[in-house]
Design an enzyme around this catalytic site. Structure first.
Site, PDB file in Angstrom:
ATOM      1  N   ASP A 127      31.668  30.112  37.124  1.00  0.00           N
ATOM      2  CA  ASP A 127      32.602  30.848  37.993  1.00  0.00           C
ATOM      3  C   ASP A 127      31.897  31.854  38.913  1.00  0.00           C
ATOM      4  O   ASP A 127      32.492  32.305  39.894  1.00  0.00           O
ATOM      5  CB  ASP A 127      33.624  31.623  37.136  1.00  0.00           C
ATOM      6  CG  ASP A 127      34.386  30.721  36.183  1.00  0.00           C
ATOM      7  OD1 ASP A 127      34.529  29.534  36.495  1.00  0.00           O
ATOM      8  OD2 ASP A 127      34.838  31.207  35.132  1.00  0.00           O
ATOM      9  N   ARG A 162      46.192  10.919  54.782  1.00  0.00           N
ATOM     10  CA  ARG A 162      46.824  11.750  53.742  1.00  0.00           C
ATOM     11  C   ARG A 162      46.261  13.165  53.729  1.00  0.00           C
ATOM     12  O   ARG A 162      45.147  13.394  54.200  1.00  0.00           O
ATOM     13  CB  ARG A 162      46.535  11.156  52.358  1.00  0.00           C
ATOM     14  CG  ARG A 162      47.377   9.960  52.037  1.00  0.00           C
ATOM     15  CD  ARG A 162      46.902   9.344  50.727  1.00  0.00           C
ATOM     16  NE  ARG A 162      47.811   8.278  50.332  1.00  0.00           N
ATOM     17  CZ  ARG A 162      47.488   7.333  49.464  1.00  0.00           C
ATOM     18  NH1 ARG A 162      46.288   7.308  48.897  1.00  0.00           N
ATOM     19  NH2 ARG A 162      48.370   6.418  49.144  1.00  0.00           N
ATOM     20  N   GLY A 170      37.216  28.260  38.396  1.00  0.00           N
ATOM     21  CA  GLY A 170      36.769  29.558  38.932  1.00  0.00           C
ATOM     22  C   GLY A 170      37.470  30.724  38.281  1.00  0.00           C
ATOM     23  O   GLY A 170      37.188  31.874  38.582  1.00  0.00           O
ATOM     24  N   ARG A 171      38.456  30.385  37.429  1.00  0.00           N
ATOM     25  CA  ARG A 171      39.274  31.398  36.769  1.00  0.00           C
ATOM     26  C   ARG A 171      39.892  32.336  37.812  1.00  0.00           C
ATOM     27  O   ARG A 171      40.499  31.836  38.743  1.00  0.00           O
ATOM     28  CB  ARG A 171      38.436  32.150  35.745  1.00  0.00           C
ATOM     29  CG  ARG A 171      39.310  32.706  34.657  1.00  0.00           C
ATOM     30  CD  ARG A 171      38.588  32.998  33.407  1.00  0.00           C
ATOM     31  NE  ARG A 171      38.979  32.044  32.371  1.00  0.00           N
ATOM     32  CZ  ARG A 171      38.311  31.846  31.263  1.00  0.00           C
ATOM     33  NH1 ARG A 171      37.195  32.480  31.036  1.00  0.00           N
ATOM     34  NH2 ARG A 171      38.765  31.006  30.368  1.00  0.00           N
ATOM     35  N   GLU A 222      41.913  27.340  40.892  1.00  0.00           N
ATOM     36  CA  GLU A 222      42.912  27.312  39.811  1.00  0.00           C
ATOM     37  C   GLU A 222      43.634  28.653  39.624  1.00  0.00           C
ATOM     38  O   GLU A 222      44.758  28.698  39.149  1.00  0.00           O
ATOM     39  CB  GLU A 222      42.257  26.897  38.497  1.00  0.00           C
ATOM     40  CG  GLU A 222      41.148  27.849  38.043  1.00  0.00           C
ATOM     41  CD  GLU A 222      40.489  27.456  36.729  1.00  0.00           C
ATOM     42  OE1 GLU A 222      40.836  26.422  36.139  1.00  0.00           O
ATOM     43  OE2 GLU A 222      39.594  28.212  36.288  1.00  0.00           O
ATOM     44  N   ARG A 271      48.176  13.816  48.121  1.00  0.00           N
ATOM     45  CA  ARG A 271      47.674  13.470  46.782  1.00  0.00           C
ATOM     46  C   ARG A 271      46.875  14.643  46.228  1.00  0.00           C
ATOM     47  O   ARG A 271      46.299  15.414  46.996  1.00  0.00           O
ATOM     48  CB  ARG A 271      46.763  12.239  46.834  1.00  0.00           C
ATOM     49  CG  ARG A 271      47.483  10.968  47.217  1.00  0.00           C
ATOM     50  CD  ARG A 271      48.322  10.447  46.062  1.00  0.00           C
ATOM     51  NE  ARG A 271      48.839   9.126  46.342  1.00  0.00           N
ATOM     52  CZ  ARG A 271      49.950   8.854  47.015  1.00  0.00           C
ATOM     53  NH1 ARG A 271      50.680   9.855  47.510  1.00  0.00           N
ATOM     54  NH2 ARG A 271      50.340   7.610  47.213  1.00  0.00           N
ATOM     55  N   ARG A 280      31.722  21.242  34.924  1.00  0.00           N
ATOM     56  CA  ARG A 280      30.864  21.936  33.960  1.00  0.00           C
ATOM     57  C   ARG A 280      29.891  20.998  33.269  1.00  0.00           C
ATOM     58  O   ARG A 280      29.005  21.451  32.548  1.00  0.00           O
ATOM     59  CB  ARG A 280      31.733  22.598  32.884  1.00  0.00           C
ATOM     60  CG  ARG A 280      32.206  23.919  33.293  1.00  0.00           C
ATOM     61  CD  ARG A 280      32.606  24.876  32.215  1.00  0.00           C
ATOM     62  NE  ARG A 280      32.802  24.458  30.871  1.00  0.00           N
ATOM     63  CZ  ARG A 280      33.864  24.798  30.128  1.00  0.00           C
ATOM     64  NH1 ARG A 280      34.836  25.524  30.660  1.00  0.00           N
ATOM     65  NH2 ARG A 280      33.961  24.440  28.872  1.00  0.00           N
TER      66      ARG A 280
HETATM   67  O1  F6P Z   1      34.849  30.136  32.693  1.00  0.00           O
HETATM   68  C1  F6P Z   1      34.512  28.805  32.902  1.00  0.00           C
HETATM   69  C2  F6P Z   1      35.737  27.942  32.961  1.00  0.00           C
HETATM   70  O2  F6P Z   1      35.321  26.610  33.204  1.00  0.00           O
HETATM   71  C3  F6P Z   1      36.799  28.386  33.962  1.00  0.00           C
HETATM   72  O3  F6P Z   1      36.463  28.031  35.279  1.00  0.00           O
HETATM   73  C4  F6P Z   1      38.016  27.682  33.413  1.00  0.00           C
HETATM   74  O4  F6P Z   1      39.222  28.336  33.767  1.00  0.00           O
HETATM   75  C5  F6P Z   1      37.806  27.754  31.930  1.00  0.00           C
HETATM   76  O5  F6P Z   1      36.423  27.955  31.723  1.00  0.00           O
HETATM   77  C6  F6P Z   1      38.252  26.527  31.185  1.00  0.00           C
HETATM   78  O6  F6P Z   1      38.118  26.774  29.831  1.00  0.00           O
HETATM   79  P1  F6P Z   1      38.203  25.669  28.689  1.00  0.00           P
HETATM   80  O7  F6P Z   1      36.871  24.974  28.648  1.00  0.00           O
HETATM   81  O8  F6P Z   1      38.472  26.431  27.466  1.00  0.00           O
HETATM   82  O9  F6P Z   1      39.287  24.704  29.052  1.00  0.00           O
END
Ligand code: F6P
Length: 347
Positions: A127, A162, A170-171, A222, A271, A280
């Site tokens: 993030d 589209r 990114g929290r 998100e 879409r 990740r």
């Molecule tokens: O902090 C990293 C992160 O990937 C965030 O971007 C995301 O909101 C969260 O962790 C997702 O967490 P989890 O792996 O518990 O679903």
């Protein structure tokens, strides 16, 4: 010396590169390194693994963490803090390298200030929201993955005329969205720090289509709150999971809601793609491997010098060390100048 190392919180590409660097530099100095399994859980439960040159051989390009990780918070486990201190002593550890984000490092800072636990921090998170360091490792890999996805979505968007909405992680900050959106040439980017309204976003898309383009890419972070001209705003989130002892709400789903809104308001076929944990996973980029390696060497040096309560950080191109609590004091949000770069290409 006997140096412990743990990785906590969400995993991210580059964790293994840190572990390798700590082990290589520390064993070159004649120190022993002990891996703590599954973040703070391993120190609470007393689960360890020996880490020598052989154990870290070949792990530099591997995603994830060979130590495992959890969102265990010893301050939320009955007797957790006492167990951490007892296990630390029982293993005859002299130092603990803690690799984590705001939660994991927050616990390290607290254990250091309240119990003088000899900790050294290494900042990780896709993030990029930790203060005190210009960048965290893992971020470059996540941006690379998101950019590649945007590039791929461009060609299919264009073929079908589209709107493609891409939801990225990114929290509560929009670093991944802004960087991948700029790199991928997004037509609108929505982030928590600069919540433009859904109406504004739709106007940008209509303007673009009136200008002769009949497809568009929208990147949404998100943590963006759906924001309307009426003043209504809404975070799309679920309640925290039990496995998360730091109590974070579960983000995800804003892309779907936004996509529906865009289609209804503009009439353009839309879409939605949610990139999720793909961001990740897998091998770190060369940039992340190098940053993680430099952070790992710095952490090993700090442990060797007994400079505890400090964290490795990137300032410009230099790896420096800063007080651990500086990293966890506040979220590092996307500055307006960055969003202006993105905004110059809207519509
Ligand atoms: O902090 C990293 C992160 O990937 C965030 O971007 C995301 O909101 C969260 O962790 C997702 O967490 P989890 O792996 O518990 O679903």
């Amino acid at each position: 010396m006997r140096i412990g190392i743990l990785t906590g919180g969400g995993d991210c590409p580059g964790l293994n590169a840190v572990i390798r660097a700590v082990v290589r530099r520390s064993s070159d100095r004649g120190h022993e390194v002990l891996g703590v399994r599954d973040g703070w859980k391993g120190l609470t439960d007393g689960v360890f693994m020996r880490l020598g040159r052989r154990e870290v051989s070949g792990i530099l390009p591997r995603g994830g963490t060979i130590l495992g990780t959890t969102r265990t918070n010893p301050y939320k486990v009955a007797g957790g803090v006492e167990a951490v201190i007892e296990n630390f002593g029982a293993q005859q550890l002299d130092a603990l390298v803690v690799v984590g984000g705001e939660d994991t490092l927050g616990v390290a800072a607290q254990l250091h200030s309240e119990h003088a636990l000899p900790v050294v921090g290494v900042p990780k998170t896709i993030d990029n929201d930790l203060s005190g360091t210009d960048y965290t490792f893992g971020f470059d890999t996540a941006v690379t993955i998101a950019t590649e996805a945007i590039d791929r979505l461009h060609t299919t968007a264009e073929s079908h005329n589209r709107v493609m909405v891409v939801e990225v992680m990114g929290r509560h900050t929009g670093w991944i969205a802004v960087m991948s959106g700029i790199a991928g040439g997004a037509d609108v980017i929505l982030i928590p720090e600069q919540p433009i309204t859904v109406e504004d976003a739709c106007r940008e898309l209509v303007k673009r289509h009136e200008g002769g383009k009949d497809f568009s890419i929208v990147v949404v972070s998100e943590g963006y709150e759906l924001t309307y001209e009426s003043g209504e705003h809404r975070l799309v989130a679920g309640v925290a999971r039990e496995s998360d002892q730091f109590g974070h709400v579960v983000l995800g789903g804003v892309g779907d809601a936004l996509g529906r809104d865009i289609e209804e308001r503009t009439g353009f076929e839309t879409r939605v793609t949610v990139l999720g944990h793909v961001q990740r996973g897998g091998s770190p980029t060369p940039r992340d491997r190098v940053l993680a390696t430099r952070f790992g060497l710095k952490a090993a040096d700090l442990a060797d010098e007994a400079s505890f309560g400090r964290m490795a950080a990137l300032h410009g191109d230099k790896v420096v060390d800063i007080p651990l609590e500086e990293a966890t004091r506040e979220l590092k949000t996307v500055p307006a100048e960055w969003y202006d770069v993105a905004r110059a290409f809207f519509g």
